[in-house]
Design a protein around this motif. Structure first.
Motif, PDB file in Angstrom:
ATOM      1  N   CYS A 288       0.842  -1.197   0.000  1.00 37.73           N
ATOM      2  CA  CYS A 288       0.000   0.000   0.000  1.00 37.73           C
ATOM      3  C   CYS A 288       0.879   1.251   0.000  1.00 37.73           C
ATOM      4  N   PRO A 289       0.585   2.254  -0.829  1.00 37.19           N
ATOM      5  CA  PRO A 289       1.511   3.370  -1.060  1.00 37.19           C
ATOM      6  C   PRO A 289       1.472   4.476  -0.020  1.00 37.19           C
ATOM      7  N   CYS A 290       1.221   4.137   1.224  1.00 33.12           N
ATOM      8  CA  CYS A 290       1.185   5.161   2.277  1.00 33.12           C
ATOM      9  C   CYS A 290       2.499   5.920   2.348  1.00 33.12           C
ATOM     10  N   ALA A 291       3.608   5.184   2.408  1.00 31.37           N
ATOM     11  CA  ALA A 291       4.917   5.832   2.514  1.00 31.37           C
ATOM     12  C   ALA A 291       5.269   6.584   1.238  1.00 31.37           C
ATOM     13  N   LEU A 292       4.844   6.047   0.085  1.00 31.44           N
ATOM     14  CA  LEU A 292       5.087   6.762  -1.164  1.00 31.44           C
ATOM     15  C   LEU A 292       4.361   8.103  -1.166  1.00 31.44           C
ATOM     16  N   GLY A 293       3.155   8.117  -0.599  1.00 29.28           N
ATOM     17  CA  GLY A 293       2.417   9.367  -0.497  1.00 29.28           C
ATOM     18  C   GLY A 293       3.095  10.368   0.415  1.00 29.28           C
ATOM     19  N   LEU A 294       3.866   9.863   1.385  1.00 32.46           N
ATOM     20  CA  LEU A 294       4.587  10.736   2.313  1.00 32.46           C
ATOM     21  C   LEU A 294       5.943  11.180   1.787  1.00 32.46           C
ATOM     22  N   ALA A 295       6.540  10.390   0.900  1.00 32.36           N
ATOM     23  CA  ALA A 295       7.934  10.589   0.495  1.00 32.36           C
ATOM     24  C   ALA A 295       8.217  12.011   0.024  1.00 32.36           C
ATOM     25  N   THR A 296       7.370  12.532  -0.871  1.00 34.46           N
ATOM     26  CA  THR A 296       7.608  13.872  -1.413  1.00 34.46           C
ATOM     27  C   THR A 296       7.133  14.982  -0.482  1.00 34.46           C
ATOM     28  N   PRO A 297       5.863  14.964  -0.001  1.00 40.08           N
ATOM     29  CA  PRO A 297       5.414  16.105   0.807  1.00 40.08           C
ATOM     30  C   PRO A 297       6.166  16.301   2.116  1.00 40.08           C
ATOM     31  N   THR A 298       6.585  15.216   2.782  1.00 43.18           N
ATOM     32  CA  THR A 298       7.303  15.411   4.052  1.00 43.18           C
ATOM     33  C   THR A 298       8.673  16.039   3.809  1.00 43.18           C
ATOM     34  N   ALA A 299       9.367  15.559   2.773  1.00 44.00           N
ATOM     35  CA  ALA A 299      10.673  16.154   2.452  1.00 44.00           C
ATOM     36  C   ALA A 299      10.502  17.609   2.022  1.00 44.00           C
ATOM     37  N   LEU A 300       9.447  17.866   1.254  1.00 45.23           N
ATOM     38  CA  LEU A 300       9.183  19.243   0.830  1.00 45.23           C
ATOM     39  C   LEU A 300       8.893  20.146   2.022  1.00 45.23           C
ATOM     40  N   MET A 301       8.068  19.655   2.953  1.00 51.06           N
ATOM     41  CA  MET A 301       7.713  20.477   4.110  1.00 51.06           C
ATOM     42  C   MET A 301       8.939  20.793   4.967  1.00 51.06           C
ATOM     43  N   VAL A 302       9.761  19.775   5.225  1.00 53.24           N
ATOM     44  CA  VAL A 302      10.958  20.000   6.046  1.00 53.24           C
ATOM     45  C   VAL A 302      11.967  20.853   5.282  1.00 53.24           C
ATOM     46  N   GLY A 303      12.198  20.497   4.003  1.00 55.10           N
ATOM     47  CA  GLY A 303      13.186  21.232   3.205  1.00 55.10           C
ATOM     48  C   GLY A 303      12.799  22.677   2.992  1.00 55.10           C
ATOM     49  N   THR A 304      11.523  22.923   2.674  1.00 56.23           N
ATOM     50  CA  THR A 304      11.098  24.296   2.430  1.00 56.23           C
ATOM     51  C   THR A 304      11.057  25.108   3.726  1.00 56.23           C
TER      52      THR A 304
END
Length: 648
Positions: A288-304
């Protein structure tokens, strides 16, 4: 009514709160009364309202014999949802929360992207808002105000001091200075007289002019810039998301493995239908792609968030991917490399005497360079002396009675019948070779000193450009200024290549030429004239001190007016994008390792993975992704210790 991604996200998030509470309460062995029915009802609403677009997209992709991120989302949510209904009816553990939170996490990323696109689309409206609303046009022998859309080519237009020039045209009468910075990006107002052209939306200075309209409506320079921005935004090829690439392979493999698992256990090994189904469901649940759904937005939120503390605003995930390939950085000159405001750089002669006379005369002057002289006098605590018989000499300078002597300040056109030493002539030529504007200061028909004025580079420009070159990047200056001035500034800060005397609407074309040569281009600018180039470049970096349209057109915005922010922007963007790729790895590694176990490959040695444990592994992969993203807070960024508190 069609809901936006932002609205769908909030609906899903609110409806998922009961399941979140239950998940947090599980370690304390507390069960919410009627939880299964609550989860069924809320998840059903989420599926119907928020997940439906993903299912439609997955079906459309399936019809084209392909798979994408939406296929993964639809498959995971559908299996978790329908299996949970089956499990609920047979007294087994349910996985409604998997279906709900996959939707919430994926929508979070989509909502962020939608908000960024909404901000960008307002740029064109802001551009058109710069236009004058009406114009004073000659009608029946007198000037009357008419709406802008009634102005025609050939109309005579009257513009008073402080008013906006309504359309493009050619001056017939009057002398004035025009502030063209909002269109050309050049900070110094331009002196205009009969025969000179004017640009619509620029601001008239101290004179009154009458001009003939030559371009109106969609033919004006401002309208052409709007058109260029629009074309650049719509023609920019969408970046294929990494998760889509992964999904295109991963989804079919998972589905095939799940089907094979069911068939093997049910038909060949002799397991019951429910047992075989549980093995198949375990395979899909762990994938199930739960972690895939998190992969981009979490990095974006922390990075930005991290980059924002350094004065760097990253607008979207596409920028991060493009930054990784950048090999050329192109800079606008005025307001980007330079301060954007003329300042006094040199004084030849007795500094106090020369500056006192110059400031005394310029105090009554309306010339654009007068402010630089007065600012320098104020900085050196020199007070102007009152003069009388002040006179402005058209195109030459100013003259006045200073302590009973005739003093004058102006250009070399004042040098007729004036005594000037060879030393002054030599110094003036030297300063002019350095691309500085030379103002002559005279007293009683003798030149007593020179004042050199220039839009100087920012203190951070040379350091920033050196850092970029150390990273193997080519640096280019793209400016509308003349060759001599451009090369003087470029040599001072270390720019590799200069493209000068470029018209505002040609800047985007120059970027395109570099791209056609195979260069991956980042453009740094701050003016309205930079908006098309910012949109055309692979990565647009806008100075936060610039115009709204420039800021909206850039994929990255530097809050502080400091070019070292470009280095930080590139560094944090690359590290954030690399973190996203690492997150995708962690999002998949547990699935890849867990799928054989979930399929029952080790069942004969007593090692199986039930749907409950599969769900736990899926959750653990999400924790790993979040932890990986949080590590971005510890990533080392070049020059971070020099960052001041961002402008509020």
């Amino acid at each position: 009514m069609k809901l936006s991604n932002i609205q769908r996200f909030w609906i899903s998030f609110v409806l998922a709160i009961p399941m979140l509470i239950q998940m947090l309460a599980m370690p304390f062995h507390w069960m919410m009364p009627g939880y299964n029915w609550i989860a069924l009802i809320t998840t059903t609403i989420i599926m119907a309202i928020s997940a439906l677009p993903y299912w439609k997209s997955a079906i459309a992709a399936f019809k084209k014999h392909s798979a994408n991120m939406n296929t993964l989302v639809a498959t995971g949510t559908a299996v978790a949802y329908f299996y949970s209904i089956f499990a609920m009816m047979t007294g087994r553990a349910v996985y409604f929360e998997s279906a709900a939170f996959v939707t919430v996490f994926v929508l979070l990323g989509d909502a962020m992207e939608e908000k960024m696109h909404n901000n960008a689309s307002s740029a064109l409206g802001k551009l058109m808002g710069l236009q004058a609303k009406d114009a004073e046009v000659l009608r029946d022998g007198k000037f009357v105000k008419v709406p802008l859309d009634q102005v025609q080519v050939g109309d005579l237009i009257h513009v008073k001091p402080g008013e906006k020039v309504p359309v493009d045209g050619k001056i017939l009468e009057g002398i004035t200075s025009l502030d063209e910075s909002m269109v050309t990006g050049e900070s110094i107002p331009v002196m205009k007289k009969a025969g000179d052209t004017v640009i619509g939306s620029t601001i008239n200075g101290n004179g009154t002019i009458t001009f003939k309209a030559t371009k109106v409506g969609t033919d004006t320079m401002l309208a052409q810039i709007v058109d260029l921005v629009k074309k650049a935004q719509t023609s920019h090829a969408p970046i294929q998301n990494l998760t889509d690439k992964i999904s295109n392979i991963f989804v079919p493999v998972v589905m095939i493995v799940a089907i094979i698992t069911f068939v093997v256990w049910y038909s060949f090994i002799g397991a019951t239908f429910v047992q075989a189904l549980l093995f198949a469901v375990s395979v899909i649940v762990i994938a199930c792609p739960c972690a895939l759904g998190l992969a981009t937005p979490t990095a974006l939120m922390v990075g930005t968030a991290r980059s924002a503390k350094m004065g760097v605003l990253i607008k979207n995930g596409e920028v991060l991917q493009e930054v990784s390939d950048i090999d050329t950085v192109v800079f606008d000159k005025t307001g980007t490399i330079t301060v954007g405001k003329p300042v006094v750089t040199d004084i030849v002669g007795d500094p106090t005497r020369v500056l006192t006379i110059a400031a005394s005369l310029e105090e009554s002057s309306e010339h654009p360079l007068a402010a630089a002289i007065l600012d320098e006098a104020q900085a050196k605590e020199i007070s102007p002396v009152k003069v009388d018989q002040f006179e402005a000499i058209e195109g030459k300078g100013v003259r006045a009675n200073y302590n009973n002597q005739i003093a004058f300040v102006g250009s070399n056109r004042l040098l007729v019948d004036v005594n000037i030493s060879q030393e002054m002539i030599t110094r003036a030529k030297q300063l002019q070779k350095e691309a500085k504007t030379v103002v002559y200061v005279g007293l009683d028909k003798k030149i007593i000193g020179l004042v050199a004025i220039q839009d100087v580079p920012k203190t951070s420009s040379k350091e920033a450009i050196t850092e970029l070159k150390n990273r193997g990047l080519m640096t280019v200056m793209l400016t509308g200024d003349n060759e001599r001035v451009a090369h003087a500034i470029a040599d001072e800060v270390g720019i590799d290549k200069v493209i000068a005397e470029v018209m505002p609407n040609d800047k985007a074309q120059q970027i395109k030429k570099l791209q056609d040569k195979g260069r991956k281009v980042a453009f740094v600018g701050d003016g309205i004239n930079d908006a098309p180039a910012l949109s055309t470049a692979d990565v647009g970096i806008a100075m936060g001190s610039g115009t709204d349209i420039a800021i909206d057109s850039g994929g990255i915005v530097l809050v502080q007016n400091d070019l070292r922010g470009v280095v930080r922007a590139l560094d944090i963007s690359k590290k954030t994008f690399n973190r996203i790729k690492l997150n995708l790895f962690w999002a998949l590694i547990y699935n890849v390792v867990g799928i054989p176990i979930a399929a029952g490959l080790f069942a004969f040695v007593g090692f199986t993975l039930s749907p409950e444990l599969a769900g736990l592994a899926m959750a653990f992969s999400s924790v790993s992704v979040v932890s990986s993203s949080l590590l971005l807070n510890n990533a080392k960024i070049a020059g971070e210790d020099t960052v001041q508190e961002p402008i509020k």
